[in-house]
Write an enzyme that holds these catalytic residues in place. Structure first.
Site, PDB file in Angstrom:
ATOM      1  N   ASN A   9      97.636  42.037  15.466  1.00  0.00           N
ATOM      2  CA  ASN A   9      96.475  41.966  14.583  1.00  0.00           C
ATOM      3  C   ASN A   9      96.392  40.535  14.054  1.00  0.00           C
ATOM      4  O   ASN A   9      97.227  40.131  13.246  1.00  0.00           O
ATOM      5  CB  ASN A   9      96.661  42.973  13.430  1.00  0.00           C
ATOM      6  CG  ASN A   9      95.592  42.847  12.363  1.00  0.00           C
ATOM      7  OD1 ASN A   9      94.591  42.150  12.544  1.00  0.00           O
ATOM      8  ND2 ASN A   9      95.803  43.520  11.240  1.00  0.00           N
ATOM      9  N   TRP A  10      95.409  39.794  14.539  1.00  0.00           N
ATOM     10  CA  TRP A  10      95.292  38.381  14.130  1.00  0.00           C
ATOM     11  C   TRP A  10      94.719  38.231  12.723  1.00  0.00           C
ATOM     12  O   TRP A  10      94.713  37.140  12.183  1.00  0.00           O
ATOM     13  CB  TRP A  10      94.422  37.615  15.138  1.00  0.00           C
ATOM     14  CG  TRP A  10      95.174  37.200  16.374  1.00  0.00           C
ATOM     15  CD1 TRP A  10      96.395  37.657  16.790  1.00  0.00           C
ATOM     16  CD2 TRP A  10      94.764  36.228  17.347  1.00  0.00           C
ATOM     17  NE1 TRP A  10      96.757  37.034  17.966  1.00  0.00           N
ATOM     18  CE2 TRP A  10      95.774  36.157  18.327  1.00  0.00           C
ATOM     19  CE3 TRP A  10      93.625  35.426  17.497  1.00  0.00           C
ATOM     20  CZ2 TRP A  10      95.698  35.301  19.431  1.00  0.00           C
ATOM     21  CZ3 TRP A  10      93.541  34.573  18.600  1.00  0.00           C
ATOM     22  CH2 TRP A  10      94.579  34.505  19.557  1.00  0.00           C
ATOM     23  N   LYS A  11      94.202  39.332  12.162  1.00  0.00           N
ATOM     24  CA  LYS A  11      93.576  39.267  10.828  1.00  0.00           C
ATOM     25  C   LYS A  11      92.521  38.156  10.812  1.00  0.00           C
ATOM     26  O   LYS A  11      91.867  37.941  11.825  1.00  0.00           O
ATOM     27  CB  LYS A  11      94.655  39.095   9.749  1.00  0.00           C
ATOM     28  CG  LYS A  11      95.771  40.151   9.882  1.00  0.00           C
ATOM     29  CD  LYS A  11      96.697  40.217   8.715  1.00  0.00           C
ATOM     30  CE  LYS A  11      97.745  41.300   8.955  1.00  0.00           C
ATOM     31  NZ  LYS A  11      98.618  41.546   7.827  1.00  0.00           N
ATOM     32  N   HIS A  92      93.211  49.602   7.839  1.00  0.00           N
ATOM     33  CA  HIS A  92      94.297  48.674   7.500  1.00  0.00           C
ATOM     34  C   HIS A  92      94.390  48.579   5.978  1.00  0.00           C
ATOM     35  O   HIS A  92      93.376  48.585   5.285  1.00  0.00           O
ATOM     36  CB  HIS A  92      94.044  47.299   8.125  1.00  0.00           C
ATOM     37  CG  HIS A  92      95.253  46.418   8.033  1.00  0.00           C
ATOM     38  ND1 HIS A  92      95.601  45.769   6.868  1.00  0.00           N
ATOM     39  CD2 HIS A  92      96.212  46.119   8.944  1.00  0.00           C
ATOM     40  CE1 HIS A  92      96.729  45.105   7.084  1.00  0.00           C
ATOM     41  NE2 HIS A  92      97.123  45.296   8.322  1.00  0.00           N
ATOM     42  N   GLU A  94      94.798  46.193   4.086  1.00  0.00           N
ATOM     43  CA  GLU A  94      94.027  45.086   3.502  1.00  0.00           C
ATOM     44  C   GLU A  94      92.562  45.483   3.330  1.00  0.00           C
ATOM     45  O   GLU A  94      91.900  45.032   2.402  1.00  0.00           O
ATOM     46  CB  GLU A  94      94.185  43.829   4.378  1.00  0.00           C
ATOM     47  CG  GLU A  94      95.579  43.225   4.195  1.00  0.00           C
ATOM     48  CD  GLU A  94      96.124  42.471   5.384  1.00  0.00           C
ATOM     49  OE1 GLU A  94      95.345  42.121   6.296  1.00  0.00           O
ATOM     50  OE2 GLU A  94      97.353  42.239   5.417  1.00  0.00           O
ATOM     51  N   GLU A 162     102.391  51.207   8.257  1.00  0.00           N
ATOM     52  CA  GLU A 162     102.607  49.862   7.730  1.00  0.00           C
ATOM     53  C   GLU A 162     102.812  49.934   6.217  1.00  0.00           C
ATOM     54  O   GLU A 162     101.836  50.004   5.456  1.00  0.00           O
ATOM     55  CB  GLU A 162     101.392  48.976   8.017  1.00  0.00           C
ATOM     56  CG  GLU A 162     101.076  48.824   9.484  1.00  0.00           C
ATOM     57  CD  GLU A 162     100.252  47.570   9.755  1.00  0.00           C
ATOM     58  OE1 GLU A 162     100.735  46.737  10.533  1.00  0.00           O
ATOM     59  OE2 GLU A 162      99.166  47.412   9.177  1.00  0.00           O
ATOM     60  N   GLY A 168     103.562  40.883   5.684  1.00  0.00           N
ATOM     61  CA  GLY A 168     103.516  39.458   5.369  1.00  0.00           C
ATOM     62  C   GLY A 168     104.555  38.994   4.364  1.00  0.00           C
ATOM     63  O   GLY A 168     104.457  37.896   3.825  1.00  0.00           O
ATOM     64  N   SER A 207     106.058  42.803   8.946  1.00  0.00           N
ATOM     65  CA  SER A 207     107.105  41.790   9.142  1.00  0.00           C
ATOM     66  C   SER A 207     107.948  42.023  10.402  1.00  0.00           C
ATOM     67  O   SER A 207     109.152  41.754  10.405  1.00  0.00           O
ATOM     68  CB  SER A 207     108.003  41.674   7.904  1.00  0.00           C
ATOM     69  OG  SER A 207     107.251  41.217   6.789  1.00  0.00           O
ATOM     70  N   GLY A 228     101.442  41.353  12.776  1.00  0.00           N
ATOM     71  CA  GLY A 228     100.489  40.408  12.202  1.00  0.00           C
ATOM     72  C   GLY A 228     100.857  38.980  12.569  1.00  0.00           C
ATOM     73  O   GLY A 228     100.587  38.521  13.681  1.00  0.00           O
ATOM     74  N   GLY A 229     101.495  38.290  11.649  1.00  0.00           N
ATOM     75  CA  GLY A 229     101.784  36.861  11.808  1.00  0.00           C
ATOM     76  C   GLY A 229     102.428  36.503  13.141  1.00  0.00           C
ATOM     77  O   GLY A 229     102.045  35.496  13.773  1.00  0.00           O
TER      78      GLY A 229
HETATM   79  P1  13P Z   1     102.823  40.990   9.385  1.00  0.00           P
HETATM   80  O1  13P Z   1     103.438  41.252  10.731  1.00  0.00           O
HETATM   81  O2  13P Z   1     102.307  39.592   9.235  1.00  0.00           O
HETATM   82  O3  13P Z   1     103.729  41.426   8.267  1.00  0.00           O
HETATM   83  O4  13P Z   1     101.510  41.919   9.287  1.00  0.00           O
HETATM   84  C1  13P Z   1     101.596  43.264   9.609  1.00  0.00           C
HETATM   85  C2  13P Z   1     100.223  43.820   9.664  1.00  0.00           C
HETATM   86  O5  13P Z   1      99.582  44.003   8.642  1.00  0.00           O
HETATM   87  C3  13P Z   1      99.650  44.128  10.987  1.00  0.00           C
HETATM   88  O6  13P Z   1      98.478  44.869  10.878  1.00  0.00           O
END
Ligand code: 13P
Length: 247
Positions: A9-11, A92, A94, A162, A168, A207, A228-229
């Site tokens: 997920n590149w957000k 998600h 967020e 998650e 993050g 993470s 994510g990251g």
């Molecule tokens: P991180 O891997 O950056 O913690 O993000 C997880 C995430 O929210 C994937 O949707």
């Protein structure tokens, strides 16, 4: 047998120049044993689908519950599909937090994805306060029940656990905590969908890095990750794909 899934997920990250990471990833991992999905911002879906050329799947990060209409700034599942996406992330944390999305909202979005023949990746997870209060299983049980369509199957729906406090932050639950939640999710799915409940992929997210992927993927009922990251760089995501392929 559930096919493992490495999802990124590149957000809100990535410009067209970032698509070189996708070509590098495909070049380095031309025939991964697991399924690979990348969900870029909507602006990059068509470009990424062109680069991917079917070798990895491309997904959106959200969709509107309706197919079209007067909803400025929103994108429908049909539009994402038209741009080359086969999957869409819904619910998600967020979006639940930043846009006040309820389980009912997420359910409607997931239903829209299924109606358009896409795979819904439904995200659920507790906050740190909820974990501290001992209500984790209640919270995620409610989110799972309230966000998963009646028409969900193992083929059209993926569940991503998650924990909000692990996203993050570099912090992850213990392997025992991940196992407890994933076993619970499996049991809930079997309770609701019968034998089909065994077919849903359950992803862990929060993470996930090359350094912790192998131990997380060894946990029962973890069928992959939502990253994510570490999905932004081909080298990191590639290492996670390798770890999952060997799990
Ligand atoms: P991180 O891997 O950056 O913690 O993000 C997880 C995430 O929210 C994937 O949707």
């Amino acid at each position: 047998m559930r096919k493992k899934l490495a999802a990124g997920n590149w957000k809100m990250n990535g410009l067209s120049a970032s698509l070189t990471e996708v070509s590098a990833l495909i070049e380095a991992h031309p025939a991964p044993v697991c399924e690979v999905l990348l969900c870029p911002p909507a602006t990059l879906v068509a470009g990424m689908a062109a680069v991917a050329a079917g070798r990895i799947a491309v997904g959106g990060q959200d969709c509107h519950a309706k197919a079209s209409g007067a909803h400025t700034g929103d994108i429908s599942a049909a539009m994402l599909k038209d741009a080359g996406a086969s999957h869409v992330i819904v619910g998600h944390s967020e979006r639940r937090a930043d846009h006040g999305e309820s389980n009912a909202d997420v359910l409607a979005k997931a239903e829209a994805a299924l109606t358009d023949g896409m795979v819904a990746v439904i995200c659920i997870g507790e906050t740190e306060a909820e974990r501290d209060a001992g209500t984790t299983l209640d919270v995620i049980g409610g989110q799972l029940a309230g966000s998963t369509p009646e028409a969900a199957t193992g083929a059209n729906t993926v569940i991503a656990y998650e924990p909000v406090w692990a996203i993050g932050t570099g912090r992850t639950p213990t392997l025992e905590q991940i196992a407890e939640v994933h076993d619970f999710l499996r049991a809930e799915l079997v309770k609701r969908f019968g034998a089909e409940g065994e077919a849903f992929r359950l992803l862990y997210g929060g993470s996930v890095k090359p350094s912790n992927a192998t131990e997380i993927f060894a946990v029962p009922n973890v069928d992959g990750a939502l990253v994510g990251g570490a999905s932004l760089k081909a080298a990191d995501f590639g290492a996670i794909i390798e770890a999952l392929s060997q799990a």
